[in-house]
Scaffold this active site. Structure first.
Site, PDB file in Angstrom:
ATOM      1  N   ASP A 181       0.842  -1.197   0.000  1.00 38.78           N
ATOM      2  CA  ASP A 181       0.000   0.000   0.000  1.00 38.78           C
ATOM      3  C   ASP A 181       0.878   1.248   0.000  1.00 38.78           C
ATOM      4  O   ASP A 181       1.952   1.240  -0.616  1.00 38.78           O
ATOM      5  CB  ASP A 181      -0.912  -0.042   1.236  1.00 38.78           C
ATOM      6  CG  ASP A 181      -2.244   0.639   1.015  1.00 38.78           C
ATOM      7  OD1 ASP A 181      -2.257   1.883   0.986  1.00 38.78           O
ATOM      8  OD2 ASP A 181      -3.263  -0.048   0.865  1.00 38.78           O
TER       9      ASP A 181
ATOM     10  N   HIS B 185      -3.428   6.032   3.923  1.00 41.01           N
ATOM     11  CA  HIS B 185      -4.221   4.881   3.475  1.00 41.01           C
ATOM     12  C   HIS B 185      -3.661   3.575   4.035  1.00 41.01           C
ATOM     13  O   HIS B 185      -4.394   2.755   4.607  1.00 41.01           O
ATOM     14  CB  HIS B 185      -4.233   4.860   1.954  1.00 41.01           C
ATOM     15  CG  HIS B 185      -5.184   3.888   1.353  1.00 41.01           C
ATOM     16  ND1 HIS B 185      -4.779   2.638   0.892  1.00 41.01           N
ATOM     17  CD2 HIS B 185      -6.515   3.933   1.126  1.00 41.01           C
ATOM     18  CE1 HIS B 185      -5.821   1.991   0.407  1.00 41.01           C
ATOM     19  NE2 HIS B 185      -6.894   2.754   0.529  1.00 41.01           N
TER      20      HIS B 185
ATOM     21  N   ASN C 173     -14.449   0.918  -6.304  1.00 42.60           N
ATOM     22  CA  ASN C 173     -15.495   1.764  -5.725  1.00 42.60           C
ATOM     23  C   ASN C 173     -16.324   2.500  -6.771  1.00 42.60           C
ATOM     24  O   ASN C 173     -16.693   3.654  -6.574  1.00 42.60           O
ATOM     25  CB  ASN C 173     -14.860   2.789  -4.772  1.00 42.60           C
ATOM     26  CG  ASN C 173     -14.107   2.137  -3.630  1.00 42.60           C
ATOM     27  OD1 ASN C 173     -14.467   1.056  -3.184  1.00 42.60           O
ATOM     28  ND2 ASN C 173     -13.060   2.774  -3.160  1.00 42.60           N
TER      29      ASN C 173
ATOM     30  N   SER D  93     -11.364  -0.620  -0.051  1.00 31.98           N
ATOM     31  CA  SER D  93     -10.026  -0.643   0.544  1.00 31.98           C
ATOM     32  C   SER D  93     -10.094  -0.980   2.023  1.00 31.98           C
ATOM     33  O   SER D  93      -9.193  -1.621   2.569  1.00 31.98           O
ATOM     34  CB  SER D  93      -9.338   0.720   0.385  1.00 31.98           C
ATOM     35  OG  SER D  93      -8.803   0.887  -0.895  1.00 31.98           O
TER      36      SER D  93
END
Length: 961
Positions: free
Chosen positions: A439, A476, A567, A629
């Site tokens: 990530d 994130h 998404n 996520s």
């Protein structure tokens, strides 16, 4: 943060010269200890000054506070910065929302999270606005311990210059996001860039005051900022850009506005900056040249394809590839230089223009070069590199995903039953596992993550050489890591799900959460080389054969890869979620239904909570984020727990456990789409796989349902096997842990229950089910509960029944067949002579009139599913003896004995036990047995035997003269 940070970044786009920024104090300053609820008073002289303070956090973790509310008051403009530690204070390393200035209200307030170990350091600084100045600056400073929910993050109280200028504007969020990417990404990656950020922070308090007092200044700043938006966005995305005349003009206007608002010393620094970058000739300058003049290292590329990945065929030399690439002035490097040989056949090709710039190609150029490289006989394939992006304790009450009593849940049973799992597995010892978070990095310095992160092996592939910091400059990755493994036993902040997990941060996404194919491929392969148990991929992009290659390798090594679906709210799973080698995860919300943004499709495996998920972020706050996520790490954590139970579990076995222990979902108005058979094919390395028939338990929108951590973890304990059930039987049978309670459900309706025996066998009666009907079984044993799913199988056509011997004396015909079957008996004239039902064990006994000996009967059964067997034909057995024969007078001169008997029977004549002769009775009922002459008075015995060998009564006859 957003405030100061944005401003300087935006304005000068990172152009501040280091020679005009004062260095951080090299000597250790002394710090005055602050005590809660006590106010400290002091005064700065009329010169540039600073003072240091510190807060020592309470040692108890149950004080109930989450933040320190620090308040600075002064009639002069002072700056307040708060740092997580002394070390970071001396490096002037903190987050934007912890740098504020007093302004119009003479007050600056920071809600600083108690999220790190050690002392928290505070710096109060003063730069007089007049030069020379005779204005001293009295001030007061205090703090109090407070609780702040995730609904109210500390940064909401911090309003910086750019935030103030763009407040209530449509593009505010995007502007602030891009400016933060510049400061936290580009500038934070080098010492020169960090010094530039510091000057930005110094200017902000003065600009905030100017904007609040003078709306025309604020409007002018914003209007020029709009002109500079393309420049800011390009810098945030590390994309090459050339400054236009209009943008240069806007830059000068902003610079002039700032110089008018800040103290003379800062204005001089800004003027020196303009000279440094030759701002009078800014039009026509490229971003790479501006950053280069500032000694800030960054690599810019134009939009379009800038890199290629080449996969060579095994055991071939790259010599021709290197030669062909050099003909285009392109450089060839190995994709992965790790000790692993798995990626030795992969190379990247790009064209370097300067130290800070890589050439990007138009579509035509890119296609031409790709074709040229692909034509080499040694090349297996050439792939254009594309960009992937994120899939766009004190806080226990806010973690609705794992706390059934959360204040945030909007409906019942929306959590993943973490509480039930925790109670049932408290005594279990789970093996440690390692979860790779591929990530934007992870900030391991937070108390919630200390000891939970494999710092020594953490890696970043964002920088070309792979040597950059793994620390998260976006938030994130830290949020994902907190969901998986934040310490659940320290009574702080929040609970992570997998307390047996260690997080391995692998940074492949930059500060703007973008990452290239080659970087992500190297990151995944690095995770494989580190022998992790689980890989979390909360990122999406286009299909890549290179990524598919490393994903296939991960599965071959027994590593489970979990990926976000995307998404967009579309029937289209994004890659790599639609890979055969990943577990695809969609998102639910706190109402217990599918989130409207969650992508769905036939490749979807399971769903998990993804909306308004509270977790850690680098600035120490517990903040909400949402998206697939956030759903993905819930599943990655569950996989980590399963591996903790049994390290030998393979990815396919884990997928099966996840799919069979989920909870069904309530659906939104799009429910009619759920059973659609449409959807994209999933990818397997090298080819697209045709869709397979969908399971009865599968739903296009929700996959196999929402994960249930309690049921998944109990499955390995109860060891329940799915039942066997056919459409022609009422009994579901199987095995489970001894004395396990078993219940069978048709949807939410219970249709049967029973209990496993001491040997683990269970047999549960259920109403007759149709073939293909989906049923769910629950198994409960002590505090453990799990489930299994099954579809009713089509039973075979029943075999002909087994019938016991039936005689001409019987009035009950008996036999054995399948359970509860209908039994019909017909005679040779096809007339029904008996009928009835078999018992649940399959035995039957039907009343019937006596049937003639040797007659034929046909017995046929129909099972519960109305399937009919073949007929069983039997012959009625003759067990009735014939009558005694009649015997005529036997004389001593007779050589034959005559009489009448049953037609076809055999008459036998005995002297005592000696057979003297026999003969058959003819069709007229007469017989004649030849014998030798017998003496008068001799007693003879005569009896007849029918065809079934039944014996008549004996006739005793004396020989006469």
């Amino acid at each position: 943060m957003k405030k100061i940070l944005i401003i300087f970044t935006v304005l000068f786009l990172v152009c501040l010269p280091l020679s005009h920024v004062k260095a951080v104090t090299k000597t250790d300053p002394s710090a005055t200890l602050l005590k809660a609820e006590e106010t400290t008073h002091a005064t700065f002289p009329a010169e540039e000054s600073e003072a240091w303070y510190k807060i020592v956090a309470p040692t108890s973790n149950d004080s109930g506070h989450t933040h320190f509310k620090v308040t600075l008051k002064s009639k002069q403009i002072l700056s307040l910065s708060i740092y997580p530690s002394k070390e970071r204070a001396l490096a002037d390393d903190t987050f934007f929302n912890y740098r504020v200035g007093t302004g119009k209200n003479n007050t600056a307030t920071v809600n600083f999270p108690d999220a790190w170990d050690g002392e928290y350091w505070l710096k109060v600084s003063y730069i007089p606005k007049d030069d020379p100045s005779t204005v001293v600056a009295p001030y007061s400073l205090q703090y109090e311990e407070v609780f702040i929910s995730p609904d109210h993050p500390a940064e909401k109280g911090a309003k910086g210059a750019v935030e103030t200028a763009v407040m209530n504007k449509e593009d505010a969020a995007d502007t602030l996001k891009d400016v933060r990417s510049i400061l936290d990404g580009l500038l934070a990656s080098s010492d020169a860039g960090k010094e530039i950020s510091k000057l930005y922070y110094k200017t902000s308090p003065f600009l905030v005051e100017e904007f609040l007092q003078n709306s025309s200044s604020r409007d002018a700043f914003y209007n020029n900022l709009k002109v500079l938006r393309p420049v800011i966005k390009a810098a945030a995305e590390k994309r090459e850009y050339t400054i236009s005349k209009e943008e240069a003009k806007a830059f000068h206007a902003v610079s002039a506005l700032i110089k008018d608002a800040v103290p003379t010393s800062l204005a001089k620094d800004i003027a020196a900056l303009e000279n440094k970058i030759d701002s009078q000739n800014l039009a026509g300058s490229s971003l790479s040249s501006i950053f280069d003049s500032l000694n800030v290292s960054a690599t810019f590329a134009k939009s379009g394809t800038s890199k290629f990945i080449v996969k060579m065929k095994p055991n071939t030399s790259p010599k021709n590839l290197i030669k062909k690439a050099s003909e285009y002035s392109m450089k060839t490097t190995t994709l992965d230089d790790s000790p692993s040989v798995i990626m030795d056949d992969f190379y990247t090709i790009h064209q370097q223009i300067s130290d800070n710039s890589i050439k990007s190609f138009s579509k035509l150029e890119a296609d031409t070069r790709k074709l040229a490289l692909d034509s080499l006989p040694e090349v297996e394939y050439v792939e254009k590199v594309t960009t992937y992006s994120k899939s766009s304790g004190s806080y226990d009450a806010y973690q609705w995903a794992i706390n059934k009593n959360s204040v945030l849940k909007d409906a019942a049973n929306v959590d993943i039953q973490y509480d039930d799992f925790w109670k049932s597995t408290a005594s279990q010892k789970l093996a440690p596992v390692k979860v790779a978070v591929v990530d934007s990095g992870v900030d391991s310095r937070l108390k919630e993550l200390q000891g939970r992160v494999d710092i020594s092996n953490a890696k970043s592939f964002v920088e070309p050489n792979g040597d950059g910091s793994y620390l998260d400059d976006n938030g994130h990755g830290t949020h994902v890591a907190g969901i998986i493994g934040a310490n659940s036993e320290n009574n702080l902040g929040m609970k992570g799900i997998a307390n047996n997990a260690t997080i391995l941060p692998i940074k492949v996404l930059d500060s703007d959460t973008n990452g290239d194919t080659d970087e992500i491929a190297r990151g995944i392969q690095y995770a494989v080389d580190q022998k992790v148990d689980v890989i979390n991929l909360s990122l999406v992009g286009e299909y890549s054969p290179t990524l598919e290659y490393v994903l296939k390798n991960a599965e071959a090594k027994g590593i489970t890869v979990v990926a976000a679906t995307g998404n967009d709210g579309e029937n289209n799973l994004l890659y790599p979620a639609n890979s055969k080698y990943t577990i695809a995860v969609g998102a639910t919300n706190s109402f217990g239904i599918m989130a409207s943004y969650s992508n769905y499709g036939r490749e979807l495996d399971v769903v998990a909570p993804g909306s308004k998920i509270a977790s850690t972020i680098p600035d120490g706050n517990i903040a909400y984020m949402g998206g697939t996520s956030m759903a993905t790490p819930h599943v990655a954590a569950l996989v980590g727990l399963l591996k903790g139970q049994n390290k030998a579990l393979k990815p396919a076995e884990i997928r099966q456990i996840l799919r069979t222990t989920t909870n069904p979902l309530e659906f939104s108005s799009t429910e009619q789409e759920n059973n659609s058979k449409e959807g994209m094919s999933f990818y397997e390395y090298g080819e697209s796989i045709s869709p397979a028939p969908l399971s009865a338990f599968f739903n296009i929108q929700a996959g196999y349902g929402k994960i249930n951590i309690w049921h998944a973890l109990s499955k390995n304990i109860i060891k329940a096997q799915p039942a066997t059930l056919f459409d022609n039987t009422n009994y579901a049978t199987g095995k489970a842990l001894a004395n396990t309670e078993v219940k069978v459900f048709q949807g939410i309706k219970k249709i049967g229950e029973g209990k496993a025996t001491a040997t683990g066998q269970y047999k549960v009666w259920v109403p007759l089910q149709k073939s293909g009907a989906p049923l769910t079984l629950t198994f409960k044993n002590g505090t453990n509960e799990t489930k299994a799913r099954m579809t009713v199988a089509r039973g075979a056509i029943p075999a002909a029944p087994k019938v016991t011997t039936f005689t001409d004396k019987d009035t009950l015909i008996k036999g054995q067949t399948v359970e509860s079957a209908r039994v019909v008996v017909k005679n040779s004239k096809n007339q029904i002579v008996a009928s009835g039902n078999a018992t649940p064990t399959g035995s039957f006994g039907l009343k019937i009139a006596k049937q003639p000996a040797n007659s034929k009967l046909n017995i046929q059964i129909t099972d519960l599913a109305k399937r009919t067997s073949k007929a069983m034909t039997i012959t009625v057995k003759d067990v009735t003896p014939p009558k005694a024969p009649t015997v005529n007078t036997i004389k001593s001169t007779s050589t034959t004995i005559t009489g009448t008997g049953e037609k076809g029977a055999t008459v036998r004549v005995y002297f005592k036990t000696k057979l003297l002769g026999s003969a058959k009775v003819d069709t007229k009922g007469k017989y004649s047995v030849k014998i030798a002459k017998q003496k008068s008075g001799t007693s003879l015995s005569i009896k007849q035997f029918d065809a079934a060998n039944n014996v008549s009564p004996v006739v005793n006859k004396k020989v006469v003269k």
